[in-house]
Every structure is written in structure tokens, then in C-alpha cells.
Design an enzyme around this catalytic site. Structure first.
Site, PDB file in Angstrom:
ATOM      1  N   HIS A  80     -10.148  -9.250  10.105  1.00 26.09           N
ATOM      2  CA  HIS A  80     -11.478  -8.667   9.874  1.00 26.09           C
ATOM      3  C   HIS A  80     -11.348  -7.172   9.565  1.00 26.09           C
ATOM      4  CE1 HIS A  80     -15.799  -8.312  10.086  1.00 26.09           C
ATOM      5  NE2 HIS A  80     -15.638  -7.237  10.842  1.00 26.09           N
ATOM      6  N   ASN A 106      -4.530 -10.329   0.396  1.00 26.41           N
ATOM      7  CA  ASN A 106      -3.922 -10.622   1.698  1.00 26.41           C
ATOM      8  C   ASN A 106      -3.040 -11.862   1.634  1.00 26.41           C
ATOM      9  OD1 ASN A 106      -4.523  -8.704   3.867  1.00 26.41           O
ATOM     10  ND2 ASN A 106      -6.642  -9.103   3.285  1.00 26.41           N
ATOM     11  N   ARG A 120     -16.517 -18.050   4.746  1.00 24.51           N
ATOM     12  CA  ARG A 120     -17.315 -19.099   5.388  1.00 24.51           C
ATOM     13  C   ARG A 120     -17.042 -19.096   6.877  1.00 24.51           C
ATOM     14  NH1 ARG A 120     -19.965 -22.524   2.359  1.00 24.51           N
ATOM     15  NH2 ARG A 120     -19.538 -22.466   0.140  1.00 24.51           N
ATOM     16  N   GLY A 142      -7.359 -12.493  -3.192  1.00 21.16           N
ATOM     17  CA  GLY A 142      -6.079 -13.000  -2.697  1.00 21.16           C
ATOM     18  C   GLY A 142      -5.035 -11.945  -2.402  1.00 21.16           C
ATOM     19  N   LYS A 177     -21.423 -29.506   6.238  1.00 20.86           N
ATOM     20  CA  LYS A 177     -20.171 -28.817   6.531  1.00 20.86           C
ATOM     21  C   LYS A 177     -19.158 -29.758   7.179  1.00 20.86           C
ATOM     22  CE  LYS A 177     -19.871 -24.504   8.028  1.00 20.86           C
ATOM     23  NZ  LYS A 177     -19.861 -23.301   8.890  1.00 20.86           N
ATOM     24  N   ASN A 191      -8.081 -14.946  12.172  1.00 20.73           N
ATOM     25  CA  ASN A 191      -8.864 -14.267  11.148  1.00 20.73           C
ATOM     26  C   ASN A 191      -8.459 -12.804  11.102  1.00 20.73           C
ATOM     27  OD1 ASN A 191     -10.905 -13.960   9.141  1.00 20.73           O
ATOM     28  ND2 ASN A 191     -12.261 -13.076  10.680  1.00 20.73           N
TER      29      ASN A 191
END
Length: 192
Positions: free
Chosen positions: A110, A15, A92, A13, A66, A108
Site C-alpha cells: 500500500h 511492482n 479490487r 505492472g 464476486k 498487499n
């Protein structure tokens, strides 16, 4: 108008904390209103609770597929009036249910300069490849693995004596700085 954000995370956590702190310190017109996590014991859960941010724990193994799990998440996002989703160490692949529910509103972060080194081991893969530079990428999420439209990148040099741990420290520092900057820009530009 303040943007209501959900952060999806699976790990420590850092970020999540950096985003929440930057939103407050820089007065970014946003608020993290929900943490979504797929591991009940992940340290990020305690960090969210300490910050008094509601948390949704989703054990994907408790659902038949999912789609069923993401349908629950989508319902919670809508109930919390979430405007955009920020992935921050979420391990995920986001499925079609969430992608359709939040088109072009899932980001996102990365730990590599995409399109190089996609997937869950970006730091390790960059180090193993012997590159002299890697970095971080903020991108929109699509149906692929780290294939969405790139929004911003920041380079991080790889030193000759780097280990995964030493490089990860510099990668995380770049992430903590870049993600809030991108969030502010996207809000200012009316993208989010």
C-alpha cells in the site's frame, strides 16, 4: 523449497516487474508462476507475457458475483500450485473466497503508512492532508480495506514542492525495494 507465487495487478505492472527482477537477481527462493489481472488491456499483462509468465484475465463483469469470479481464480491458483499471493497494484477488494483459500498468505503493498490513508488514493490523500511524511506498507490482507496486520513499513518524506507525480516516483522506488525484502524475510522465517 521454492515458493510458487501469484501476483495480482490491475495497472502498469512496475511492482510486478520489480518483484520478478528482484527474485532472480537476489536469488530469492520463489517464482512468480501466475499473474492475475482484472483488465485485459492493462500494461502489466504485456509485461507478464514478455516475461513468459502465465496470465489469467478475469473480467468480473462476466460473472454473476464476486464469489463466482474468485472461485475461478482460486481454482487456477490451486491448479498452478500457488503457495502465496502478492497484490501489486490490484484495485479490487479481495473477498472471502480467496481469503479462506489462502489464509494469512495474501500480502498487499500500500502506498501510505497505514493506518493513515487507506484505500485507492493513498498518495493523493497524503499530499492533500499536508503531511511531511508518508511511505509504503506491506501487510497481510484481511476482510477490510487495508486493515490487515502490518508486516513492514518504509517512510518517504513529502517535500514542500511535491506533486502527486513527483511523490509517486519516490513512493514507487520505496515499494520496489521493500516488497522483495519482505518476501525474502517471510520465506526465511517460514511464514510463507
Amino acid at each position: 523449497m521454492t515458493k510458487r507465487l501469484a501476483v495480482f495487478a490491475s495497472g502498469t505492472g512496475t511492482n510486478f516487474v520489480a518483484l520478478n527482477q528482484a527474485i532472480k537477481e537476489r536469488q530469492i527462493p520463489a517464482e512468480i508462476v501466475l499473474l492475475v489481472c482484472d483488465h485485459e488491456q492493462a500494461p502489466v499483462v504485456q509485461r507478464a507475457r514478455a516475461a513468459r509468465i502465465p496470465t489469467l484475465i478475469v473480467d468480473f463483469h462476466a460473472y454473476p458475483n464476486k464469489v463466482a469470479a474468485e472461485t475461478l481464480i482460486l481454482r487456477e491458483l490451486k491448479a498452478s500450485q500457488v503457495d502465496a499471493v502478492l497484490l501489486a497494484g490490484y484495485m479490487r477488494i479481495v473477498g472471502s473466497t480467496l481469503l479462506q483459500g489462502y489464509p494469512h498468505r495474501i500480502l498487499n503493498l500500500h502506498p501510505a503508512l497505514l493506518p493513515k490513508f487507506p484505500g485507492r488514493h493513498g498518495i493523493e490523500d497524503a499530499l492533500a492532508a499536508g503531511v511531511h511524511e508518508t511511505g509504503v506498507t506491506v501487510h497481510f490482507v484481511d476482510a477490510g480495506v487495508d486493515t490487515g496486520e502490518i508486516i513492514a513499513q518504509r517512510a518517504v518524506p513529502v517535500k514542500a514542492d511535491d506533486t502527486v507525480a513527483s511523490l509517486a516516483i519516490r513512493i514507487h522506488d520505496a515499494e520496489h525495494d521493500l516488497y522483495p525484502i519482505v518476501l525474502q524475510r517471510l520465506i526465511d522465517d517460514g511464514v510463507l
